[in-house]
Design a protein around this motif. Structure first.
Motif, PDB file in Angstrom:
ATOM      1  N   ASP A 138      43.608  50.185  37.118  1.00 11.05           N
ATOM      2  CA  ASP A 138      43.728  48.907  37.819  1.00 11.05           C
ATOM      3  C   ASP A 138      43.970  49.217  39.292  1.00 11.05           C
TER       4      ASP A 138
ATOM      5  N   SER B  52      38.330  47.682  36.788  1.00 14.18           N
ATOM      6  CA  SER B  52      37.952  46.268  36.889  1.00 14.18           C
ATOM      7  C   SER B  52      37.586  45.917  38.320  1.00 14.18           C
TER       8      SER B  52
ATOM      9  N   GLU C  73      38.491  39.546  40.326  1.00 13.16           N
ATOM     10  CA  GLU C  73      37.972  38.307  39.730  1.00 13.16           C
ATOM     11  C   GLU C  73      37.434  37.357  40.796  1.00 13.16           C
TER      12      GLU C  73
ATOM     13  N   GLU D 221      34.407  46.157  34.518  1.00  8.69           N
ATOM     14  CA  GLU D 221      34.441  44.842  33.884  1.00  8.69           C
ATOM     15  C   GLU D 221      35.424  43.950  34.630  1.00  8.69           C
ATOM     16  N   THR D 222      35.507  42.688  34.233  1.00  8.21           N
ATOM     17  CA  THR D 222      36.400  41.764  34.924  1.00  8.21           C
ATOM     18  C   THR D 222      37.828  41.907  34.404  1.00  8.21           C
ATOM     19  N   GLU D 223      38.780  41.562  35.259  1.00  8.13           N
ATOM     20  CA  GLU D 223      40.189  41.626  34.869  1.00  8.13           C
ATOM     21  C   GLU D 223      40.487  40.685  33.712  1.00  8.13           C
TER      22      GLU D 223
ATOM     23  N   ALA E 262      39.734  42.212  30.426  1.00 10.13           N
ATOM     24  CA  ALA E 262      40.757  43.211  30.110  1.00 10.13           C
ATOM     25  C   ALA E 262      42.024  42.550  29.581  1.00 10.13           C
TER      26      ALA E 262
ATOM     27  N   LEU F 197      42.111  47.497  30.056  1.00  7.21           N
ATOM     28  CA  LEU F 197      40.994  48.389  30.364  1.00  7.21           C
ATOM     29  C   LEU F 197      41.037  49.626  29.464  1.00  7.21           C
TER      30      LEU F 197
END
Length: 337
Positions: A10, A71, A74, A158-160, A163, A332
């Protein structure tokens, strides 16, 4: 690839967090201050500073691998749940491609487009919900360069929100709202039936609270942050800290109320609880304040209760203290690769 070890990374504005698991058991963790440089900066020197800091982060953490799943912010990702008539998967794929231009606020050739079939719609009978995600190609390229410059091997971005669905939402059958209050943004998402049903992001976060207090009492930002961590939304110190940050925090509250009302009006199902993650989740008085404002149960997101077990030789007290801050990294780390 299924056996590859990797770290859930992160990359926050204020802190870096890393989590590694085996199955659903914690095997390694680390967090450290970030350089305070925006990932969205176009200055090559800023990005090099982040890469250098990430390299040091991994040197200090001593993870067993430099493979990472990370991530993207967003606020920089377009995420929307769209309704389509019930049809086969091939027809859905074709429909998504045809429908995407009216939903994605950028030329499709400039975006990486993905989608996931969520199942029967909870807001429109006879239709299916599909999660549409579009990430600017320029942003993914920047992340890849950033990570590779730090000597890391990115396995997935990927997006938070996705996760967090793994780490703090759990398997509740009732609608759950998640608010991730970061340093510069607040990301709001609603999950129901095991799937994401609503998401939005606003440009108000912990730094906004610090600026409000610093300007009110002519404090340095570091001093303001310390006062907020100590007094938060409680009425101590004659309520001076709360009085200064309340108008800004109420911007977040109003967005939560709007999201709550929108989902409930469309689905006819009330939100059962709010899960709070990010550093601001530890603000004194924040749980009570939000519970009174929204009329729902409010809890801090805790991946150690919901998704990951802590071995006996790990410092549970420390990990519990920072549980909500580790939520994205934990999610994640749980991604199946």
């Amino acid at each position: 690839m299924a056996s590859s070890e990797f770290v859930g990374l992160d990359i926050g504005t204020s802190t870096f967090k890393g989590i590694q698991v085996k199955g659903k058991t914690l095997t390694a963790y680390y967090q450290a201050a970030a350089p305070g440089v925006s990932l969205l900066s176009e200055n090559p020197n800023d990005l090099k500073q982040i890469s250098d800091s990430l390299r040091k982060f991994f040197d200090d953490a001593k993870f067993r691998t430099r493979n990472v799943v990370t991530s993207v912010p967003e606020s920089q990702v377009f995420t929307r749940v769209i309704n389509l008539p019930q049809m086969g998967e091939a027809e859905i794929a074709s429909s998504v491609k045809n429908e995407a231009p009216q939903y994605v606020p950028m030329p499709l050739e400039q975006a990486v487009l993905d989608y996931e079939i969520l199942g029967p719609s909870e807001t429109q009978s006879g239709s299916v919900d599909v999660l549409l995600v579009a990430v600017p190609k320029a942003l993914t390229q920047k992340y890849l360069q950033l990570l590779q410059g730090a000597g890391l091997t990115p396995l997935s971005l990927e997006t938070e929100t996705i996760a967090l669905s793994r780490s703090v939402v759990g398997d509740s059958s009732q609608p759950v709202m998640v608010a991730s209050i970061g340093a510069t943004t607040t990301d709001i998402s609603i999950f129901s039936g095991g799937a994401l049903r609503f998401t939005r992001s606003i440009a108000t976060g912990g730094k906004s609270l610090e600026r409000a207090l610093a300007q009110t009492f002519n404090l340095e930002m570091g001093q303001a942050a310390e006062y907020i961590r100590t007094y938060g939304l409680e009425g101590k110190l004659e309520g001076k800290v709360m009085g200064a940050i309340k108008p800004v925090f109420d911007i977040i509250v109003e967005e939560l109320k709007r999201s709550q009302a929108f989902f409930t009006s469309r689905s006819r199902r009330p939100i059962s609880r709010l899960v709070l993650v990010g550093g601001t989740a530890n603000l004194p008085g924040v749980l009570v304040y939000l519970a009174q404002a929204l009329g729902v149960e409010v809890a801090r997101g805790n991946p150690w209760e919901t998704a990951i077990s802590i071995p006996g030789n790990f410092p549970r007290e420390y990990l519990e203290e920072f549980a909500s801050s580790f939520a994205v990294a934990a999610g994640l780390a749980l991604k199946e690769i």
